[in-house]
Design a protein around this motif. Structure first.
Motif, PDB file in Angstrom:
ATOM      1  N   VAL A   1     -25.427   3.066 -46.595  1.00  0.00           N
ATOM      2  CA  VAL A   1     -26.355   1.935 -46.515  1.00  0.00           C
ATOM      3  C   VAL A   1     -25.842   0.981 -45.445  1.00  0.00           C
ATOM      4  O   VAL A   1     -24.629   0.896 -45.207  1.00  0.00           O
ATOM      5  CB  VAL A   1     -26.489   1.194 -47.871  1.00  0.00           C
ATOM      6  N   PRO A   2     -26.739   0.235 -44.803  1.00  0.00           N
ATOM      7  CA  PRO A   2     -26.312  -0.627 -43.697  1.00  0.00           C
ATOM      8  C   PRO A   2     -25.553  -1.862 -44.175  1.00  0.00           C
ATOM      9  O   PRO A   2     -25.757  -2.349 -45.290  1.00  0.00           O
ATOM     10  CB  PRO A   2     -27.635  -1.018 -43.030  1.00  0.00           C
ATOM     11  N   THR A   3     -24.682  -2.353 -43.328  1.00  0.00           N
ATOM     12  CA  THR A   3     -23.967  -3.592 -43.595  1.00  0.00           C
ATOM     13  C   THR A   3     -24.977  -4.729 -43.747  1.00  0.00           C
ATOM     14  O   THR A   3     -25.931  -4.828 -42.975  1.00  0.00           O
ATOM     15  CB  THR A   3     -22.994  -3.907 -42.440  1.00  0.00           C
TER      16      THR A   3
ATOM     17  N   LEU B   1     -20.490  -2.002 -48.920  1.00  0.00           N
ATOM     18  CA  LEU B   1     -20.849  -1.636 -50.288  1.00  0.00           C
ATOM     19  C   LEU B   1     -19.629  -1.695 -51.198  1.00  0.00           C
ATOM     20  O   LEU B   1     -19.720  -2.154 -52.346  1.00  0.00           O
ATOM     21  CB  LEU B   1     -21.465  -0.233 -50.323  1.00  0.00           C
ATOM     22  N   TYR B   2     -18.466  -1.238 -50.714  1.00  0.00           N
ATOM     23  CA  TYR B   2     -17.248  -1.291 -51.519  1.00  0.00           C
ATOM     24  C   TYR B   2     -16.972  -2.716 -51.998  1.00  0.00           C
ATOM     25  O   TYR B   2     -16.694  -2.945 -53.181  1.00  0.00           O
ATOM     26  CB  TYR B   2     -16.042  -0.802 -50.711  1.00  0.00           C
ATOM     27  N   ARG B   3     -17.023  -3.653 -51.067  1.00  0.00           N
ATOM     28  CA  ARG B   3     -16.734  -5.058 -51.422  1.00  0.00           C
ATOM     29  C   ARG B   3     -17.730  -5.576 -52.449  1.00  0.00           C
ATOM     30  O   ARG B   3     -17.361  -6.262 -53.407  1.00  0.00           O
ATOM     31  CB  ARG B   3     -16.760  -5.934 -50.157  1.00  0.00           C
ATOM     32  N   TRP B   4     -18.986  -5.224 -52.254  1.00  0.00           N
ATOM     33  CA  TRP B   4     -20.023  -5.699 -53.164  1.00  0.00           C
ATOM     34  C   TRP B   4     -19.870  -5.070 -54.548  1.00  0.00           C
ATOM     35  O   TRP B   4     -20.037  -5.737 -55.563  1.00  0.00           O
ATOM     36  CB  TRP B   4     -21.395  -5.368 -52.569  1.00  0.00           C
ATOM     37  N   LEU B   5     -19.537  -3.800 -54.596  1.00  0.00           N
ATOM     38  CA  LEU B   5     -19.347  -3.122 -55.881  1.00  0.00           C
ATOM     39  C   LEU B   5     -18.211  -3.749 -56.677  1.00  0.00           C
ATOM     40  O   LEU B   5     -18.346  -3.972 -57.889  1.00  0.00           O
ATOM     41  CB  LEU B   5     -19.050  -1.637 -55.660  1.00  0.00           C
ATOM     42  N   VAL B   6     -17.104  -4.017 -56.027  1.00  0.00           N
ATOM     43  CA  VAL B   6     -15.961  -4.607 -56.721  1.00  0.00           C
ATOM     44  C   VAL B   6     -16.328  -5.973 -57.292  1.00  0.00           C
ATOM     45  O   VAL B   6     -15.956  -6.320 -58.420  1.00  0.00           O
ATOM     46  CB  VAL B   6     -14.747  -4.716 -55.778  1.00  0.00           C
TER      47      VAL B   6
END
Length: 353
Positions: free
Chosen positions: A281-283, A316-321
């Protein structure tokens, strides 16, 4: 967690919350309770319809083997004629019941309706035509149906729609077009429905959506697009609906989501993107989601996608955490690549990134 996951899942219709037609179902349950607890007005004869009277008017429910009455009480406000396999209804079927507010004709085999069918019932608020064989609606059907707020056409054989079919509807709040054979939608379909709260287009064959689809409603709360063949979610489709609360995009073929697709959705409570073809997914996609106190309070699902867990998912990683407490089906949200990470839980990769 399992309880919240059951609330989230929209792939199982019995586990998914819907508002379309909810008022009508509650009304019918209430009426059935009336039939059980009150002997007055209830006919035990299996070949007669159930009839209940109140200060507001009469309510009639007919199912086989009951015989459909040739005439109805003049004060009828609720009428259900279901499971009769009727292919046609006479144009004057509703003659003499001007105060009718709910009409349920589900699970018949109705193939068409007369343009004059609803003329005798200008106060009708709920029309349920679930599971019939309608391939089209006659123009002018709703020309005096200004009070109609719930229209359910679920499970028919509509292959296309014309915006003109819905002309006359001015108070529409719930529109259910799910489980038809729709391959496309006309432009301007909803432009005259400012009060629409729920739109259900699930389980059709839609590959694309007109860019102006959601222009018209001012306060749309629920949008069901699951179970179609959508491949791309563009930049501006959702922009007209900042108050959208429930968005179901699961079980499509989405491989691309524009970076600004969710921009402005400040009140979103639930997002389902599961069972698509998303690898990345895009930044910036998640920038507007998960920040407000109530944002995504009912959770999100991005499971059963072939995620490629590389540096392109850093955003996405940052948002998931930051939002992992709202994530459903974590064990089903796994990496499909690269080979070294294949099969690993996406959240675990995000936390170690």
């Amino acid at each position: 967690t399992e309880k919240r996951e059951a609330t989230m899942s929209s792939r199982n219709p019995e586990r998914k919350q819907r508002l379309v037609g909810q008022d009508s179902h509650l009304s019918r349950i209430f009426l059935l309770l009336l039939f059980v607890v009150s002997a007055q007005g209830v006919t035990p004869n299996p070949e007669a319809c159930l009839v209940s009277s109140s200060v507001n008017g009469s309510s009639i429910s007919c199912q086989p083997p009951a015989q459909i009455p040739h005439s109805l009480p003049a004060d009828t406000i609720f009428l259900a004629v279901e499971f009769f396999n009727l292919t046609q209804l006479p144009a004057d079927f509703l003659q003499g019941v001007p105060n009718l507010q709910e009409l349920h004709l589900s699970s018949n085999r109705l193939e068409d309706l007369s343009p004059k069918f609803l003329l005798p019932v200008p106060q009708l608020k709920v029309l349920d035509l679930t599971r019939n064989s309608l391939t089209r609606l006659p123009p002018g059907l709703f020309r005096i149906s200004a009070a109609l707020c719930t229209l359910v056409l679920k499970g028919n054989q509509l292959k296309f729609l014309e915006a003109s079919w819905l002309h006359g509807l001015k108070a529409l709040r719930h529109l259910d077009l799910s489980e038809n054979n729709l391959h496309s939608l006309p432009p301007g379909l909803l432009e005259n429905f400012p009060d629409l709260l729920t739109l259900d287009l699930s389980n059709n064959y839609l590959q694309t959506l007109p860019p102006d689809l959601l222009r018209g409603p001012l306060n749309l709360e629920r949008l069901h697009l699951e179970g179609n063949r959508l491949r791309v979610l563009g930049e501006g489709l959702l922009a007209p609906q900042p108050k959208l609360r429930y968005l179901f995009l699961n079980d499509n073929r989405l491989a691309s989501v524009a970076a600004g697709a969710f921009r402005g959705l400040q009140k979103l409570d639930m997002l389902d993107l599961s069972n698509n073809l998303l690898t990345t997914v895009p930044t910036g996609l998640w920038t507007s989601l998960g920040k407000a106190a109530r944002n995504l309070k009912d959770g999100f699902d991005i499971s059963s996608n072939p995620w490629i867990c590389d540096q392109n998912l850093a955003d996405l990683y940052r948002w998931l955490v930051a939002n992992k407490d709202k994530m459903f089906f974590r064990n089903h949200t796994r990496c499909s690549g690269p080979e070294a990470l294949k099969g690993q839980r996406l959240l675990a990769v995000a936390e170690s990134h």
